[in-house]
Every structure is written in structure tokens, then in C-alpha cells.
Design a protein around this motif. Structure first.
Motif, PDB file in Angstrom:
ATOM      1  N   ALA A   1      12.525  18.528   0.646  1.00 16.01           N
ATOM      2  CA  ALA A   1      11.965  18.970   1.929  1.00 16.01           C
ATOM      3  C   ALA A   1      11.228  17.827   2.614  1.00 16.01           C
ATOM      4  O   ALA A   1      11.149  17.774   3.848  1.00 16.01           O
ATOM      5  N   GLY A   2      10.699  16.893   1.824  1.00 17.76           N
ATOM      6  CA  GLY A   2      10.076  15.696   2.379  1.00 17.76           C
ATOM      7  C   GLY A   2      11.100  14.727   2.935  1.00 17.76           C
ATOM      8  O   GLY A   2      10.806  13.958   3.852  1.00 17.76           O
ATOM      9  N   GLY A   3      12.310  14.742   2.375  1.00 12.38           N
ATOM     10  CA  GLY A   3      13.387  13.933   2.934  1.00 12.38           C
ATOM     11  C   GLY A   3      13.791  14.426   4.305  1.00 12.38           C
ATOM     12  O   GLY A   3      14.098  13.628   5.207  1.00 12.38           O
ATOM     13  N   LEU A   4      13.783  15.744   4.487  1.00 10.70           N
ATOM     14  CA  LEU A   4      14.024  16.312   5.818  1.00 10.70           C
ATOM     15  C   LEU A   4      12.887  15.933   6.755  1.00 10.70           C
ATOM     16  O   LEU A   4      13.115  15.572   7.918  1.00 10.70           O
ATOM     17  N   ALA A   5      11.641  15.989   6.261  1.00  7.52           N
ATOM     18  CA  ALA A   5      10.489  15.611   7.079  1.00  7.52           C
ATOM     19  C   ALA A   5      10.587  14.154   7.527  1.00  7.52           C
ATOM     20  O   ALA A   5      10.209  13.812   8.653  1.00  7.52           O
ATOM     21  N   SER A   6      11.102  13.284   6.666  1.00  9.07           N
ATOM     22  CA  SER A   6      11.244  11.876   7.019  1.00  9.07           C
ATOM     23  C   SER A   6      12.192  11.696   8.196  1.00  9.07           C
ATOM     24  O   SER A   6      12.001  10.808   9.030  1.00  9.07           O
TER      25      SER A   6
ATOM     26  N   THR B   1       6.437  20.668  10.268  1.00  8.11           N
ATOM     27  CA  THR B   1       6.794  20.880  11.675  1.00  8.11           C
ATOM     28  C   THR B   1       6.107  22.063  12.333  1.00  8.11           C
ATOM     29  O   THR B   1       6.114  22.169  13.560  1.00  8.11           O
ATOM     30  N   GLY B   2       5.527  22.984  11.591  1.00 10.21           N
ATOM     31  CA  GLY B   2       4.975  24.191  12.210  1.00 10.21           C
ATOM     32  C   GLY B   2       3.691  23.944  12.987  1.00 10.21           C
ATOM     33  O   GLY B   2       2.924  23.030  12.694  1.00 10.21           O
ATOM     34  N   ASP B   3       3.454  24.773  13.994  1.00  2.28           N
ATOM     35  CA  ASP B   3       2.171  24.781  14.709  1.00  2.28           C
ATOM     36  C   ASP B   3       1.993  26.147  15.356  1.00  2.28           C
ATOM     37  O   ASP B   3       2.095  26.315  16.572  1.00  2.28           O
ATOM     38  N   SER B   4       1.758  27.144  14.526  1.00  2.49           N
ATOM     39  CA  SER B   4       1.573  28.515  15.009  1.00  2.49           C
ATOM     40  C   SER B   4       0.764  29.276  13.970  1.00  2.49           C
ATOM     41  O   SER B   4       0.321  28.707  12.974  1.00  2.49           O
ATOM     42  N   GLU B   5       0.563  30.564  14.197  1.00  6.66           N
ATOM     43  CA  GLU B   5      -0.157  31.378  13.224  1.00  6.66           C
ATOM     44  C   GLU B   5       0.293  32.827  13.307  1.00  6.66           C
ATOM     45  O   GLU B   5       0.852  33.266  14.313  1.00  6.66           O
ATOM     46  N   ASN B   6       0.059  33.532  12.218  1.00  8.04           N
ATOM     47  CA  ASN B   6       0.295  34.971  12.164  1.00  8.04           C
ATOM     48  C   ASN B   6      -1.028  35.598  11.743  1.00  8.04           C
ATOM     49  O   ASN B   6      -1.376  35.615  10.559  1.00  8.04           O
ATOM     50  N   LYS B   7      -1.784  36.062  12.706  1.00  7.74           N
ATOM     51  CA  LYS B   7      -3.130  36.552  12.430  1.00  7.74           C
ATOM     52  C   LYS B   7      -3.119  37.787  11.541  1.00  7.74           C
ATOM     53  O   LYS B   7      -4.003  37.960  10.687  1.00  7.74           O
ATOM     54  N   ASP B   8      -2.123  38.655  11.711  1.00  4.62           N
ATOM     55  CA  ASP B   8      -2.068  39.875  10.907  1.00  4.62           C
ATOM     56  C   ASP B   8      -1.888  39.555   9.431  1.00  4.62           C
ATOM     57  O   ASP B   8      -2.456  40.227   8.555  1.00  4.62           O
ATOM     58  N   ALA B   9      -1.098  38.527   9.141  1.00  4.06           N
ATOM     59  CA  ALA B   9      -0.833  38.148   7.749  1.00  4.06           C
ATOM     60  C   ALA B   9      -1.780  37.055   7.259  1.00  4.06           C
ATOM     61  O   ALA B   9      -1.657  36.595   6.124  1.00  4.06           O
ATOM     62  N   LEU B  10      -2.710  36.650   8.116  1.00  2.00           N
ATOM     63  CA  LEU B  10      -3.667  35.589   7.774  1.00  2.00           C
ATOM     64  C   LEU B  10      -2.955  34.297   7.372  1.00  2.00           C
ATOM     65  O   LEU B  10      -3.301  33.651   6.381  1.00  2.00           O
ATOM     66  N   LEU B  11      -1.944  33.931   8.166  1.00  2.00           N
ATOM     67  CA  LEU B  11      -1.157  32.732   7.883  1.00  2.00           C
ATOM     68  C   LEU B  11      -1.343  31.698   8.981  1.00  2.00           C
ATOM     69  O   LEU B  11      -1.303  32.023  10.173  1.00  2.00           O
ATOM     70  N   GLN B  12      -1.553  30.483   8.564  1.00  3.80           N
ATOM     71  CA  GLN B  12      -1.615  29.348   9.480  1.00  3.80           C
ATOM     72  C   GLN B  12      -0.430  28.436   9.192  1.00  3.80           C
ATOM     73  O   GLN B  12      -0.257  27.967   8.069  1.00  3.80           O
TER      74      GLN B  12
ATOM     75  N   ASN C   1       0.874  -1.179   0.000  1.00  2.00           N
ATOM     76  CA  ASN C   1       0.000   0.000   0.000  1.00  2.00           C
ATOM     77  C   ASN C   1       0.910   1.228   0.000  1.00  2.00           C
ATOM     78  O   ASN C   1       1.864   1.307   0.775  1.00  2.00           O
ATOM     79  N   ARG C   2       0.584   2.183  -0.869  1.00  2.00           N
ATOM     80  CA  ARG C   2       1.449   3.353  -1.030  1.00  2.00           C
ATOM     81  C   ARG C   2       0.635   4.633  -0.878  1.00  2.00           C
ATOM     82  O   ARG C   2      -0.431   4.752  -1.480  1.00  2.00           O
ATOM     83  N   VAL C   3       1.127   5.553  -0.084  1.00  2.00           N
ATOM     84  CA  VAL C   3       0.407   6.794   0.201  1.00  2.00           C
ATOM     85  C   VAL C   3       1.359   7.981   0.057  1.00  2.00           C
ATOM     86  O   VAL C   3       2.495   7.930   0.520  1.00  2.00           O
ATOM     87  N   LYS C   4       0.878   9.034  -0.592  1.00  2.00           N
ATOM     88  CA  LYS C   4       1.621  10.288  -0.631  1.00  2.00           C
ATOM     89  C   LYS C   4       0.930  11.319   0.257  1.00  2.00           C
ATOM     90  O   LYS C   4      -0.285  11.486   0.181  1.00  2.00           O
ATOM     91  N   VAL C   5       1.699  11.986   1.074  1.00  2.77           N
ATOM     92  CA  VAL C   5       1.180  13.080   1.893  1.00  2.77           C
ATOM     93  C   VAL C   5       1.599  14.389   1.232  1.00  2.77           C
ATOM     94  O   VAL C   5       2.787  14.704   1.144  1.00  2.77           O
ATOM     95  N   ARG C   6       0.629  15.144   0.754  1.00  2.00           N
ATOM     96  CA  ARG C   6       0.926  16.381   0.018  1.00  2.00           C
ATOM     97  C   ARG C   6       1.473  17.451   0.967  1.00  2.00           C
ATOM     98  O   ARG C   6       1.066  17.569   2.114  1.00  2.00           O
ATOM     99  N   TYR C   7       2.377  18.248   0.440  1.00  2.00           N
ATOM    100  CA  TYR C   7       3.143  19.197   1.248  1.00  2.00           C
ATOM    101  C   TYR C   7       2.694  20.626   0.981  1.00  2.00           C
ATOM    102  O   TYR C   7       2.724  21.079  -0.163  1.00  2.00           O
ATOM    103  N   CYS C   8       2.285  21.328   2.032  1.00  2.00           N
ATOM    104  CA  CYS C   8       1.856  22.712   1.826  1.00  2.00           C
ATOM    105  C   CYS C   8       2.171  23.632   3.004  1.00  2.00           C
ATOM    106  O   CYS C   8       1.725  24.766   3.018  1.00  2.00           O
ATOM    107  N   ASP C   9       2.945  23.153   3.990  1.00  2.00           N
ATOM    108  CA  ASP C   9       3.126  23.991   5.189  1.00  2.00           C
ATOM    109  C   ASP C   9       4.408  24.809   5.166  1.00  2.00           C
ATOM    110  O   ASP C   9       4.569  25.732   5.976  1.00  2.00           O
ATOM    111  N   GLY C  10       5.343  24.500   4.282  1.00  2.00           N
ATOM    112  CA  GLY C  10       6.549  25.306   4.160  1.00  2.00           C
ATOM    113  C   GLY C  10       7.559  25.134   5.268  1.00  2.00           C
ATOM    114  O   GLY C  10       8.457  25.971   5.430  1.00  2.00           O
ATOM    115  N   ALA C  11       7.443  24.050   6.055  1.00  2.00           N
ATOM    116  CA  ALA C  11       8.428  23.809   7.121  1.00  2.00           C
ATOM    117  C   ALA C  11       8.614  22.319   7.368  1.00  2.00           C
ATOM    118  O   ALA C  11       8.851  21.899   8.495  1.00  2.00           O
ATOM    119  N   SER C  12       8.509  21.521   6.307  1.00  2.00           N
ATOM    120  CA  SER C  12       8.718  20.067   6.412  1.00  2.00           C
ATOM    121  C   SER C  12       7.843  19.436   7.490  1.00  2.00           C
ATOM    122  O   SER C  12       8.294  18.619   8.285  1.00  2.00           O
TER     123      SER C  12
END
Length: 330
Positions: A113-118, A70-81, A57-68
Motif C-alpha cells: 500500500a506504501g508502493g501505491l502511495a509512492s 490520500t483521505g481527507d474526510s470524516e464520518n462523525k457517526d462512526a467516529l472515524l477520521q 538519511n532514512r525516514v519511515k512514515v508509519r501508515y494508519c489511514d487505510g487509503a495510501s
């Protein structure tokens, strides 16, 4: 079960400005991603293309967070999650509920960047499964080096410092890393791999094409363009430029010296000008694939994963390897 972080060409966002831009592209939102992705190389379902993993079974996890992932914060002024960690956790919870919890064998993989995430998530991935499950990790083109660039600066460290700062990663990265090193250093694989307890395989080109272009000789470090031709086509490099790249290779080999001693880990470091070799069919397993000791990447990874034999494959220095599929930009 192969879990693949899909992030080829993903990179990171290290300023509020480029994170805001990024969210309007496929690198920052699923709204802009292609609807279908071809599964090739390590994700192929054909035995002749992927001899050891074709029926997994093979699964790809699509990448869209820009930090491999790892992020868990927000910038409300810039509307960034910045929710990479939550995306990872939600994806894992969903897959576990769909049967991944029953996997007898699992491989966490990723390139660039996914290799770093691994690497960053390898031990966390191991904890999802019972001890009876065979769990290992593969990082392809994820060995980003804290290298000195052609101007004497540290271009990639500056990028990673921005990623850590903008996304608040100092609060997220494991304390057993940040207690010993500054947060930016904790984003560099060379400082992490010795602490990974789960078996890990490093697949990397000694002359990583992306790192040459974006870390060693980016425009900010080469304002007069002296490296322009060389970094796009290694055949146009001067003798002194080749020596600079040989020094980079030596630094990479020194960084993994202790890692390679462990029999549970694996290495395939070929002397190619390439980036991401596990998902490309021609570099993973084909009639003319790159070889070290007459063995292509696919068989080396398979031998390591299934414990058929230890794999500590390090190529001789450029220009000895005639099997490379070198990347060249015209």
C-alpha cells in the motif's frame, strides 16, 4: 534522503465496519504500533547490505489511514477520521523544517500500500524541493492490477471502490485523473503511471503473492477453495491455474509497456511469487538475492537512480528464474 512509506501488510479499509475495527489495531492508530522497527534492505546503514544508499538519511512514515495517504474526510457517526493526506503533508512539513529542504538527493519509496502511495504522491514530493535536487520515486509491490479474478469478477476493484467511497477520495484525487476516468480507476497504478512526470521505478513480482491471494483468488471469488493450495504454494498449482497466472503476468507487462519506453523510468519485474522486495535484506542485496541479467534489485535501483545506466529489466516467464525467493505459506 530516503523517504519510505512503511505499510507492509497495511492494505486498505473499504467499509465503515472494517475501518472501525482497523482503528483498534496498528494499522489504524499509532497507539498500537510497535515502538521500534528494524531498518533493513534499502534502509540499512551498512555498505555491505545497501551499497548505494547506506549513508543516506532514512525516514519511515508509519501508515494508519487505510487509503495510501490520500483521505481527507470524516464520518462523525462512526467516529472515524480519514486524514491520510493531512498526515502526509504534516510529515513532509516536519521533515522539511528539520533539514530535508537542503537535501541534494531524495528518493520516495514504499512497498505494498506504501508502493501505491509512492506513485500517488510522487509528483507532489518533487514539488517540495528546488529544481536542483535530484528527486525520484520507487514503488515496490505497488503495481496493483485491475484484474479479473478466478470467478470472472473484479475483487480488488470492489475493494478500491469501497475505499474511494468510504473515504470520499473522489474529492481528493487529482482532477487531471478524475476528469478522464472514474474515481476507482484513478486508484489503480496502471492508469496513473503514464501521467507521473517525476522519474519512477517499478519493482514488482510478476506473480505478486499478495495479489494472487487477495485479488485473483480471494475466498469471495473461490468459495469452494479450488485455489486454496495453489495460492499458498505455487508448486501445487494445476496447469490451468499456472496458465491463469501467466495471463495475469501478461496483463501486467501490457500495462507497463508504454511506461518502460521512457528512459527516465526504471523497471525490475521478476518472475517470482513474492511481495515487497526492497526492505527484505535477502531480496534486496545478499549473496543469493534474486537476479535479472545477473543483477540484484539493489544494484538495478542504484544504477537507475544515479543514472549509471538505464534499467528495463523484465524476467522471462515462470519457471525460468531459479534465483527467486518465493513466498510459500504452509
Amino acid at each position: 534522503m530516503i523517504m519510505e512509506f512503511y505499510s507492509y501488510g497495511g492494505g486498505w479499509c473499504n467499509t465503515v465496519r472494517n475501518c472501525v475495527f482497523r482503528k483498534t489495531t496498528r494499522r489504524g492508530s499509532s497507539k498500537f504500533m510497535e515502538k521500534q522497527i528494524q531498518f533493513t534492505g534499502i534502509l540499512s546503514n551498512k555498505a555491505e547490505e545497501n551499497p548505494d544508499f547506506f549513508n543516506w538519511n532514512r525516514v519511515k512514515v508509519r501508515y494508519c489511514d487505510g487509503a495510501s495517504f490520500t483521505g481527507d474526510s470524516e464520518n462523525k457517526d462512526a467516529l472515524l477520521q480519514f486524514r491520510g493526506q493531512r498526515i502526509w503533508e504534516a510529515a513532509m512539513a516536519d521533515l522539511m523544517s528539520k533539514g530535508m529542504r537542503n537535501a541534494q538527493q531524495a528518493l520516495l519509496s514504499g512497498c505494498s500500500a506504501g508502493g501505491l502511495a509512492s506513485i500517488l504522491h510522487c509528483d507532489e514530493f518533487r514539488t517540495l524541493f528546488p529544481s536542483s535536487t535530484k528527486v525520484k520515486c520507487l514503488s515496490d509491490a505497488g503495481l496493483f492490477m485491475d484484474a479479473t479474478d478466478v470467478s470472472g469478477g473484479h475483487a480488488l476493484r470492489d475493494v478500491f471502490k469501497g475505499v474511494v467511497s468510504v473515504q470520499g477520495l473522489q474529492k481528493i484525487l487529482p482532477s487531471n485523473w478524475t476528469n478522464k476516468l472514474d474515481p476507482t480507476s484513478c486508484f489503480f497504478p496502471q492508469n496513473l503511471i503514464s501521467n507521473i512526470k517525476t522519474p519512477l521505478f517499478l519493482l514488482n513480482a510478476a506473480y505478486d503473492f499478495w495479489q494472487i491471494q487477495s485479488s485473483l483468488a480471494p475466498p469471495v471469488a473461490d468459495p469452494h477453495g479450488l485455489w486454496h493450495d495453489c495460492k499458498l504454494n505455487y508448486e501445487k498449482c494445476s496447469a490451468s491455474q499456472i496458465q491463469f497466472l501467466q495471463d495475469f503476468r501478461n496483463d501486467m507487462l501490457n500495462a507497463i509497456k508504454g511506461f518502460g519506453v521512457s528512459t527516465q523510468n526504471g523497471l525490475f519485474i521478476n518472475s517470482c511469487f513474492a511481495h515487497c522486495q526492497s526492505e527484505r535484506q535477502d531480496t534486496w542485496f545478499a549473496d543469493d538475492s534474486p537476479l535479472i541479467d545477473n543483477k540484484p534489485v539493489a544494484l538495478a535501483v542504484g544504477d537507475w537512480y544515479f543514472d549509471r545506466e538505464g534499467v528495463n529489466a523484465i524476467d522471462c516467464a515462470y519457471p525460468c528464474d531459479k534465483t527467486c525467493h518465493n513466498m510459500v505459506s504452509k
